[in-house]
Design an enzyme around this catalytic site. Sequence first.
Site, PDB file in Angstrom:
ATOM      1  N   GLU A 324       0.815  -1.221   0.000  1.00  0.00           N
ATOM      2  CA  GLU A 324       0.000   0.000   0.000  1.00  0.00           C
ATOM      3  C   GLU A 324       0.848   1.270   0.000  1.00  0.00           C
ATOM      4  OE1 GLU A 324      -0.571  -2.683   1.781  1.00  0.00           O
ATOM      5  OE2 GLU A 324      -2.700  -3.015   2.164  1.00  0.00           O
ATOM      6  N   LYS A 434      -2.566  -8.243  24.496  1.00  0.00           N
ATOM      7  CA  LYS A 434      -2.977  -7.360  25.590  1.00  0.00           C
ATOM      8  C   LYS A 434      -3.143  -8.156  26.868  1.00  0.00           C
ATOM      9  CE  LYS A 434      -5.223  -3.200  26.497  1.00  0.00           C
ATOM     10  NZ  LYS A 434      -6.238  -2.217  26.230  1.00  0.00           N
ATOM     11  N   TRP A 439       0.550  -3.895  26.831  1.00  0.00           N
ATOM     12  CA  TRP A 439       0.831  -4.534  25.548  1.00  0.00           C
ATOM     13  C   TRP A 439       2.123  -5.353  25.595  1.00  0.00           C
ATOM     14  CZ3 TRP A 439      -3.197  -4.285  22.464  1.00  0.00           C
ATOM     15  CH2 TRP A 439      -4.060  -3.193  22.558  1.00  0.00           C
TER      16      TRP A 439
HETATM   17  P1  AMP Z   1       3.648  -6.598   2.008  1.00  0.00           P
HETATM   18  O1  AMP Z   1       2.594  -5.610   1.653  1.00  0.00           O
HETATM   19  O2  AMP Z   1       3.305  -8.002   1.651  1.00  0.00           O
HETATM   20  O3  AMP Z   1       4.973  -6.175   1.499  1.00  0.00           O
HETATM   21  O4  AMP Z   1       3.766  -6.627   3.601  1.00  0.00           O
HETATM   22  C1  AMP Z   1       3.993  -5.448   4.345  1.00  0.00           C
HETATM   23  C2  AMP Z   1       4.244  -5.774   5.784  1.00  0.00           C
HETATM   24  O5  AMP Z   1       5.494  -6.471   5.938  1.00  0.00           O
HETATM   25  C3  AMP Z   1       4.401  -4.558   6.674  1.00  0.00           C
HETATM   26  O6  AMP Z   1       3.163  -3.996   7.041  1.00  0.00           O
HETATM   27  C4  AMP Z   1       5.182  -5.120   7.856  1.00  0.00           C
HETATM   28  O7  AMP Z   1       4.323  -5.771   8.766  1.00  0.00           O
HETATM   29  C5  AMP Z   1       6.077  -6.145   7.198  1.00  0.00           C
HETATM   30  N1  AMP Z   1       7.412  -5.561   6.992  1.00  0.00           N
HETATM   31  C6  AMP Z   1       7.899  -4.972   5.875  1.00  0.00           C
HETATM   32  N2  AMP Z   1       9.174  -4.570   6.063  1.00  0.00           N
HETATM   33  C7  AMP Z   1       9.504  -4.891   7.334  1.00  0.00           C
HETATM   34  C8  AMP Z   1      10.690  -4.730   8.143  1.00  0.00           C
HETATM   35  N3  AMP Z   1      11.796  -4.166   7.670  1.00  0.00           N
HETATM   36  N4  AMP Z   1      10.645  -5.191   9.417  1.00  0.00           N
HETATM   37  C9  AMP Z   1       9.540  -5.781   9.910  1.00  0.00           C
HETATM   38  N5  AMP Z   1       8.414  -5.978   9.203  1.00  0.00           N
HETATM   39  C10 AMP Z   1       8.380  -5.526   7.935  1.00  0.00           C
END
Ligand code: AMP
Length: 536
Positions: A324, A434, A439
């Site tokens: 997004e 929670k 948290w």
């Molecule tokens: P996607 O849209 O499939 O690329 O997934 C996005 C999600 O991946 C994000 O909202 C995060 O929860 C996770 N994400 C992306 N980059 C990182 C990062 N460097 N560290 C931790 N989680 C990440």
Amino acid sequence: MPTQTLGAMQGQSMRITHVIDHAAREASGREIVTHWADGSETRTDWAGIRRDALKMAQALEALGIKPGERVASLAMNHSRHLVSWYGVAGMGGVLHTVNPRLFEDQLEYIVNHAEDRVLLYDAAFQPIVDKMKDRWTSVDHYICFDSGDHSPSFEEWIGEQDGHYDWYQGDERDPCMICYTSGTTGNPKGVQYEHRSTMMHAVAGLQPSAFNFSSGSVMLPVVPMFHAASWGLPYAGGMAGVKFVFSAVNDPAVLHDLMIREGVTDSAGVPTVWLAHFQYCDREGLDLPPLKAATIGGSACPRFMIERLMKNGTRVQHAWGMTETSPIGTVGGPTWDWDQLTFEEKVDKTAMQGRPIFGVELRIVDLEDMTTELARDGKTSGALQIRGPWIIRRYFKGETDATNSEGWFDTGDVGIIHPDGTLQLTDRTKDVIKSGGEWISSVELENAAVGHAEVAEAACVGMYHSKWDERPVLFVVRNEGSKVTADDIMDHLKPLIAKWWLPDAIEFVDDIPHTATGKISKKDLRERFSDYKLEG
Ligand code: AMP
């Protein structure tokens, strides 16, 4: 004198075609190398990519494709896929990069939902095409990227055109690409990027505190072109005129060999890709390739990975983003106080998710009311929201905006913002636990658990508790042959996390469910253990 309402500068629209025109003009001979699935290698350059993109635009028009219509790709990283990124946008079309690892129902849903008219695919994915063809109702034309037995092949198809074509001139807010979210809940959702948003995102990616590209950069993107717009690299790379080295196979031996032979300076991929590379080098007794920079994102980059790459002289750019957000939101790089930090402090900082690149704004808000902005004090955690010109406003075919009235989009992530702007992700809003009104970060518990030498994978979920509301339960996959016990793991966790965060139970499982993009699926895990009862 009449009042001048506009400035006096030229107003070329920000369409993607400017990128390929620039690359072909200013970096014409800069090579684009591809290692194909059959082991063969080809070389073209930015001028060649433009020539083929012009022919492709003509070929799409010859099929009757109209501006605004979707053209899908089911393909790995290679030069013909790169041609499509520019060719489809160049005739006003919208490229839909489909993730071949999606489950069949998702593949059916997204191609039909996007109403893709043409599907370009790698021969390696012929079995998927054969299986799905009857279920994809909108696709009229199938074109195989590989030359050989499959007809028509991409080269034959565009080869019928002369390339005398003027790019379609539309509005800069027209769509040029669509990517679907991986859909951990419900159906995947389409995120349609615009020429303008894509262009701004790519320019932002060039900042020294982001990809830090120069014309001397040699980039091997391991992040697939079907995942979150390949982090914008195909466009940022065109702007900088980098040499691209693509591999249509994800084999660490091939990647390693290419990195050495082609003088690769920069690479980008999810942590598992780097892990596979480490394991390959260890097995073969090889040094890591001498990369200048490694961009790592998609999920949290573990500390040991950062340490090893930094010791290898590689700058680690730990990035956070999502489909997004086009996808880049934050990138980690050296901060202003970098020279004063110890090695350990540098690793600690890099393990966080970096700082927002110019153009986007981040904030954290109260997890209960989702509106009260919280302090950027390096301690308080809250729901992460983002806004900016390359952040989603509305999902494809959505009826309402996906943001609040001020443009803030709820990322679904939970994090802490430090006083210097560094983002530290701590959880997902759906997964944070929670307990007695406080948290607990499931991710921090998992990270601590996988630090145990005999733990292969760990996932932590909150389970109903009569007194505390929820308490953490840790699911652990042991390394092969390991007999590690729950008490051993608890002893390992005790010095690492607060006492009240310690899991109420540790359960050993053979496997942990994953989504199509390889992330842990806590939804499936919760479903699998829906009858689970905590004592007490
Ligand atoms: P996607 O849209 O499939 O690329 O997934 C996005 C999600 O991946 C994000 O909202 C995060 O929860 C996770 N994400 C992306 N980059 C990182 C990062 N460097 N560290 C931790 N989680 C990440």
